[in-house]
Design a protein around this motif. Sequence first.
Motif, short mmCIF file in Angstrom:
data_model
loop_
_atom_site.label_atom_id
_atom_site.label_comp_id
_atom_site.label_asym_id
_atom_site.label_seq_id
_atom_site.Cartn_x
_atom_site.Cartn_y
_atom_site.Cartn_z
N HIS A 112 44.17 44.28 40.11
CA HIS A 112 43.69 44.30 41.50
C HIS A 112 44.77 43.92 42.51
CE1 HIS A 112 39.51 44.63 40.04
NE2 HIS A 112 39.90 43.79 39.09
N PHE A 113 45.74 43.11 42.08
CA PHE A 113 46.80 42.65 42.99
C PHE A 113 48.15 42.70 42.28
CE2 PHE A 113 42.92 40.58 44.46
CZ PHE A 113 42.98 40.80 45.82
N GLU A 114 49.18 43.02 43.05
CA GLU A 114 50.52 43.11 42.49
C GLU A 114 51.07 41.74 42.10
OE1 GLU A 114 52.23 45.84 41.91
OE2 GLU A 114 50.82 47.25 42.80
N SER A 115 50.75 40.71 42.89
CA SER A 115 51.36 39.40 42.68
C SER A 115 50.57 38.33 43.40
CB SER A 115 52.80 39.40 43.21
OG SER A 115 52.78 39.59 44.63
N LYS A 116 50.97 37.08 43.20
CA LYS A 116 50.35 35.98 43.94
C LYS A 116 50.60 36.13 45.43
CE LYS A 116 51.91 31.63 43.96
NZ LYS A 116 52.17 30.21 43.59
N ASP A 161 45.30 29.53 37.69
CA ASP A 161 44.36 28.71 38.46
C ASP A 161 43.33 29.60 39.16
OD1 ASP A 161 45.61 26.29 37.86
OD2 ASP A 161 46.99 26.48 39.56
N ILE A 162 43.83 30.66 39.77
CA ILE A 162 42.95 31.60 40.47
C ILE A 162 42.00 32.26 39.48
CG2 ILE A 162 42.87 33.71 41.85
CD1 ILE A 162 45.65 32.88 42.98
N ALA A 163 42.54 32.67 38.34
CA ALA A 163 41.72 33.33 37.32
C ALA A 163 40.63 32.40 36.80
CB ALA A 163 42.60 33.81 36.17
N MET A 164 40.97 31.15 36.55
CA MET A 164 39.98 30.19 36.06
C MET A 164 38.86 29.99 37.08
SD MET A 164 42.31 27.29 34.17
CE MET A 164 40.88 26.24 33.96
N THR A 165 39.23 29.88 38.35
CA THR A 165 38.23 29.70 39.40
C THR A 165 37.34 30.93 39.52
OG1 THR A 165 39.78 28.28 40.61
CG2 THR A 165 37.89 29.11 41.83
N ALA A 166 37.96 32.10 39.31
CA ALA A 166 37.20 33.36 39.39
C ALA A 166 36.48 33.69 38.09
CB ALA A 166 38.15 34.51 39.76
N GLU A 167 36.69 32.85 37.06
CA GLU A 167 36.06 33.03 35.74
C GLU A 167 36.43 34.39 35.13
OE1 GLU A 167 31.88 32.36 36.37
OE2 GLU A 167 32.14 30.19 36.45
N MET A 168 37.74 34.62 35.04
CA MET A 168 38.24 35.85 34.43
C MET A 168 39.60 35.57 33.79
SD MET A 168 39.15 37.84 38.00
CE MET A 168 39.62 39.34 37.18
N GLN A 169 40.10 36.53 33.05
CA GLN A 169 41.40 36.40 32.40
C GLN A 169 42.52 36.58 33.42
OE1 GLN A 169 41.90 35.56 29.10
NE2 GLN A 169 39.67 35.25 29.10
N GLY A 170 43.57 35.78 33.27
CA GLY A 170 44.67 35.86 34.22
C GLY A 170 45.30 37.23 34.30
N GLY A 171 45.47 37.89 33.17
CA GLY A 171 46.11 39.21 33.17
C GLY A 171 45.33 40.26 33.92
N SER A 172 43.99 40.11 33.97
CA SER A 172 43.20 41.13 34.65
C SER A 172 43.36 41.12 36.16
CB SER A 172 41.72 41.01 34.37
OG SER A 172 41.34 39.91 33.75
#
Length: 224
Positions: free
Chosen positions: A60-64, A45-56
């Motif tokens: 930048h961050f260890e976890s949710k 969800d965060i990746a989609m909102t940020a317009e990037m791939q989830g794995g990337s």
Amino acid sequence: MSQQEVSTRSRRTSHPKSAITRQRILDAAARAFSLKGYAATTINDIAMTAEMQGGSIYYHFESKDDILQEVLDVGITRVFSAVRLAVGSLPASSAFSEKLEAAVTAHLTMLLQQSDYTSANIRVFEQAPAAVKRQNRKLRAAYGEYWGRLLSEGQRAGAIRRDVDLMVLRLLLLGAMNWAATWYRPGDLAVSELAQNVCDIVLNGAGLDSNHLERSSKGRRARS
């Protein structure tokens, strides 16, 4: 945070492009958390909102939870800074009522209009894992202490009755303002008007004074 974690985070934010991407992730997460809550928000969800791939995101961050920690910390820091700035910008001779209205307006503005971070902090703090809450409580406590000092100033100035428990008043005031995030609808009432209403209730109460009650009672008897 361990030395290794600090070193890893430093490497991840040292490059300007990396810092921009990291900020985009945090902005997206704050928006998602404020709308969906902690449990219902996924990394995707965060990746989609940020317009990037989830794995990337994991670069930048260890976890949710790591993302949530920063979102919560930023939320409290921003509203705290806004309130201090609003009150501190007033003339030294300002009455307590003016300081209270400035503080309430700043808090409500950040919560309802300007910051997904502040909204997310209010909405998802109780859903956060224990370790995340424990860390964020330090900032929340500092903010609460600021409001405690402000209300103490009002009590010393005679704007708040001496018999009022300031801890209860502080908790009621902050709780009432924060709850506005669940019911406030833009257009129904301007934030400035809401702030004025809150301050009026705090300083003047919602009940009628005894003289008014006596006049009303006499009026009813005269009409009967």
